[in-house]
Design a protein around this motif. Structure first.
Motif, PDB file in Angstrom:
ATOM      1  N   ASP A 114       0.836  -1.204   0.000  1.00 25.56           N
ATOM      2  CA  ASP A 114       0.000   0.000   0.000  1.00 25.56           C
ATOM      3  C   ASP A 114       0.874   1.260   0.000  1.00 25.56           C
ATOM      4  OD1 ASP A 114      -2.250  -1.545  -0.003  1.00 25.56           O
ATOM      5  OD2 ASP A 114      -2.625  -1.360   2.168  1.00 25.56           O
ATOM      6  N   ALA A 115       1.934   1.235   0.780  1.00 26.74           N
ATOM      7  CA  ALA A 115       2.856   2.387   0.815  1.00 26.74           C
ATOM      8  C   ALA A 115       3.507   2.579  -0.542  1.00 26.74           C
ATOM      9  CB  ALA A 115       3.908   2.193   1.896  1.00 26.74           C
ATOM     10  N   MET A 116       3.905   1.485  -1.206  1.00 28.90           N
ATOM     11  CA  MET A 116       4.546   1.578  -2.522  1.00 28.90           C
ATOM     12  C   MET A 116       3.567   2.101  -3.566  1.00 28.90           C
ATOM     13  SD  MET A 116       7.034  -1.762  -2.610  1.00 28.90           S
ATOM     14  CE  MET A 116       7.493  -1.519  -4.272  1.00 28.90           C
ATOM     15  N   VAL A 117       2.293   1.642  -3.506  1.00 33.74           N
ATOM     16  CA  VAL A 117       1.276   2.123  -4.443  1.00 33.74           C
ATOM     17  C   VAL A 117       1.066   3.633  -4.215  1.00 33.74           C
ATOM     18  CG1 VAL A 117      -1.176   1.999  -5.006  1.00 33.74           C
ATOM     19  CG2 VAL A 117       0.153  -0.102  -4.778  1.00 33.74           C
ATOM     20  N   SER A 118       1.008   4.038  -2.970  1.00 33.90           N
ATOM     21  CA  SER A 118       0.838   5.454  -2.643  1.00 33.90           C
ATOM     22  C   SER A 118       2.022   6.272  -3.164  1.00 33.90           C
ATOM     23  CB  SER A 118       0.697   5.621  -1.131  1.00 33.90           C
ATOM     24  OG  SER A 118       0.728   6.965  -0.784  1.00 33.90           O
ATOM     25  N   MET A 119       3.232   5.788  -2.960  1.00 30.08           N
ATOM     26  CA  MET A 119       4.434   6.479  -3.435  1.00 30.08           C
ATOM     27  C   MET A 119       4.445   6.527  -4.957  1.00 30.08           C
ATOM     28  SD  MET A 119       7.342   5.296  -0.665  1.00 30.08           S
ATOM     29  CE  MET A 119       8.579   5.180  -1.837  1.00 30.08           C
ATOM     30  N   ASP A 120       3.991   5.450  -5.626  1.00 30.53           N
ATOM     31  CA  ASP A 120       3.938   5.422  -7.089  1.00 30.53           C
ATOM     32  C   ASP A 120       2.969   6.490  -7.594  1.00 30.53           C
ATOM     33  OD1 ASP A 120       4.637   4.339  -9.632  1.00 30.53           O
ATOM     34  OD2 ASP A 120       2.654   3.358  -9.675  1.00 30.53           O
ATOM     35  N   GLY A 121       1.859   6.637  -6.932  1.00 27.61           N
ATOM     36  CA  GLY A 121       0.887   7.669  -7.309  1.00 27.61           C
ATOM     37  C   GLY A 121       1.479   9.069  -7.149  1.00 27.61           C
ATOM     38  N   ARG A 122       2.174   9.295  -6.058  1.00 28.32           N
ATOM     39  CA  ARG A 122       2.815  10.603  -5.842  1.00 28.32           C
ATOM     40  C   ARG A 122       3.887  10.870  -6.890  1.00 28.32           C
ATOM     41  NH1 ARG A 122       4.460  10.451   0.159  1.00 28.32           N
ATOM     42  NH2 ARG A 122       2.960   8.853   0.640  1.00 28.32           N
ATOM     43  N   LEU A 123       4.654   9.842  -7.257  1.00 27.40           N
ATOM     44  CA  LEU A 123       5.673   9.996  -8.291  1.00 27.40           C
ATOM     45  C   LEU A 123       5.040  10.356  -9.633  1.00 27.40           C
ATOM     46  CD1 LEU A 123       8.259   7.154  -7.559  1.00 27.40           C
ATOM     47  CD2 LEU A 123       8.665   9.599  -7.518  1.00 27.40           C
ATOM     48  N   ASP A 124       3.909   9.726  -9.943  1.00 21.29           N
ATOM     49  CA  ASP A 124       3.201  10.053 -11.187  1.00 21.29           C
ATOM     50  C   ASP A 124       2.761  11.517 -11.175  1.00 21.29           C
ATOM     51  OD1 ASP A 124       3.543   7.534 -12.253  1.00 21.29           O
ATOM     52  OD2 ASP A 124       1.573   6.780 -11.570  1.00 21.29           O
ATOM     53  N   GLN A 125       2.258  11.982 -10.044  1.00 24.41           N
ATOM     54  CA  GLN A 125       1.844  13.375  -9.932  1.00 24.41           C
ATOM     55  C   GLN A 125       3.039  14.318 -10.143  1.00 24.41           C
ATOM     56  OE1 GLN A 125       0.106  13.725  -6.063  1.00 24.41           O
ATOM     57  NE2 GLN A 125      -1.951  13.077  -6.743  1.00 24.41           N
ATOM     58  N   ILE A 126       4.153  14.014  -9.530  1.00 24.96           N
ATOM     59  CA  ILE A 126       5.354  14.849  -9.665  1.00 24.96           C
ATOM     60  C   ILE A 126       5.832  14.864 -11.105  1.00 24.96           C
ATOM     61  CG2 ILE A 126       7.804  15.052  -9.023  1.00 24.96           C
ATOM     62  CD1 ILE A 126       7.006  14.061  -6.227  1.00 24.96           C
ATOM     63  N   LEU A 127       5.810  13.696 -11.775  1.00 28.12           N
ATOM     64  CA  LEU A 127       6.242  13.631 -13.170  1.00 28.12           C
ATOM     65  C   LEU A 127       5.336  14.463 -14.066  1.00 28.12           C
ATOM     66  CD1 LEU A 127       7.314   9.890 -13.543  1.00 28.12           C
ATOM     67  CD2 LEU A 127       8.770  11.919 -13.586  1.00 28.12           C
ATOM     68  N   THR A 128       4.018  14.424 -13.834  1.00 27.10           N
ATOM     69  CA  THR A 128       3.110  15.247 -14.645  1.00 27.10           C
ATOM     70  C   THR A 128       3.358  16.727 -14.386  1.00 27.10           C
ATOM     71  OG1 THR A 128       1.365  15.050 -12.983  1.00 27.10           O
ATOM     72  CG2 THR A 128       1.295  13.509 -14.839  1.00 27.10           C
ATOM     73  N   GLN A 129       3.662  17.100 -13.143  1.00 29.23           N
ATOM     74  CA  GLN A 129       3.982  18.496 -12.847  1.00 29.23           C
ATOM     75  C   GLN A 129       5.268  18.920 -13.547  1.00 29.23           C
ATOM     76  OE1 GLN A 129       4.148  18.802  -8.597  1.00 29.23           O
ATOM     77  NE2 GLN A 129       1.917  18.974  -8.357  1.00 29.23           N
ATOM     78  N   LEU A 130       6.266  18.048 -13.526  1.00 27.98           N
ATOM     79  CA  LEU A 130       7.537  18.359 -14.177  1.00 27.98           C
ATOM     80  C   LEU A 130       7.369  18.473 -15.684  1.00 27.98           C
ATOM     81  CD1 LEU A 130      10.122  16.204 -12.192  1.00 27.98           C
ATOM     82  CD2 LEU A 130       9.897  18.683 -12.194  1.00 27.98           C
ATOM     83  N   ASP A 131       6.534  17.630 -16.259  1.00 26.83           N
ATOM     84  CA  ASP A 131       6.290  17.712 -17.695  1.00 26.83           C
ATOM     85  C   ASP A 131       5.588  19.013 -18.054  1.00 26.83           C
ATOM     86  OD1 ASP A 131       7.502  15.295 -18.157  1.00 26.83           O
ATOM     87  OD2 ASP A 131       5.625  14.121 -18.122  1.00 26.83           O
ATOM     88  N   GLY A 132       4.769  19.533 -17.144  1.00 33.96           N
ATOM     89  CA  GLY A 132       4.037  20.778 -17.393  1.00 33.96           C
ATOM     90  C   GLY A 132       4.914  22.015 -17.289  1.00 33.96           C
ATOM     91  N   ILE A 133       6.034  21.918 -16.654  1.00 34.73           N
ATOM     92  CA  ILE A 133       6.931  23.073 -16.501  1.00 34.73           C
ATOM     93  C   ILE A 133       7.723  23.252 -17.788  1.00 34.73           C
ATOM     94  CG2 ILE A 133       8.909  24.005 -15.255  1.00 34.73           C
ATOM     95  CD1 ILE A 133       7.986  22.444 -12.809  1.00 34.73           C
ATOM     96  N   GLU A 134       7.717  24.499 -18.273  1.00 34.09           N
ATOM     97  CA  GLU A 134       8.490  24.787 -19.484  1.00 34.09           C
ATOM     98  C   GLU A 134       9.949  25.020 -19.112  1.00 34.09           C
ATOM     99  OE1 GLU A 134       6.889  27.852 -21.913  1.00 34.09           O
ATOM    100  OE2 GLU A 134       4.838  27.258 -21.480  1.00 34.09           O
TER     101      GLU A 134
END
Length: 169
Positions: A13-33
């Protein structure tokens, strides 16, 4: 066995939660020019450092001049204090002589001495008022000397006379 399963489930459960947070961070990083500015090159950095060094040098020169003025003022004040001490000592000696040898001075002599003593602070005040003017005069003299030096440097190597229509080499 159940205990291990429960711990593994908690870890999963902790790993799934961390994976979700990593996905969020990656989408934020992709959005930054990416920044539009290119990174600073060493030549530009060198120019900036040179400007800073020039500014630093001018500030140091200014501080040195202020320190010099402070030293001059201190020396002037020390001389004044010494002069006042000597004057006070002389007056004490005169008073002691007058008290010991009797008062043989006339009122005119005493009045003349008092007028000289009254004039001393006025002279010092006049001198203090003139100090800023003298400082400005010294600064003006330095500027004139620098301008004269620049002008004489320009006349040391004059351009040769050229006929009209010809260019200098």
């Amino acid at each position: 066995e159940n205990k291990v399963k429960m711990e593994l489930k908690g870890i999963r459960d902790a790993m799934v939660s961390m994976d979700g947070r990593l996905d969020q961070i990656l989408t934020q990083l992709d959005g930054i020019e990416p920044p539009a500015e290119a990174p600073l090159d060493s030549e530009h950095v060198g120019q900036l450092l040179s400007k800073i060094e020039q500014q630093w040098g001018s500030e140091i020169r200014c501080l040195k001049e202020e320190l010099h003025q402070t030293i001059l003022a201190h020396n002037h004040n020390a001389d004044l204090i010494k002069h006042h001490k000597d004057t006070i000592d002389n007056l004490r000696e005169r008073c002691a002589r007058m008290q010991g040898g009797g008062a043989t001075r006339t009122a005119a002599e005493i009045q003349a001495q008092l007028s000289r003593l009254d004039a001393l602070p006025k002279q010092q005040q006049t001198q203090r008022k003139m100090e800023p003017l003298l400082e400005r005069l010294a600064a003006l003299e330095r500027k004139v000397a620098a301008a004269a030096a620049a002008r004489s440097a320009a006349w040391r190597y004059p351009m040769p006379m050229m006929p009209p229509g010809m260019r200098p080499p």
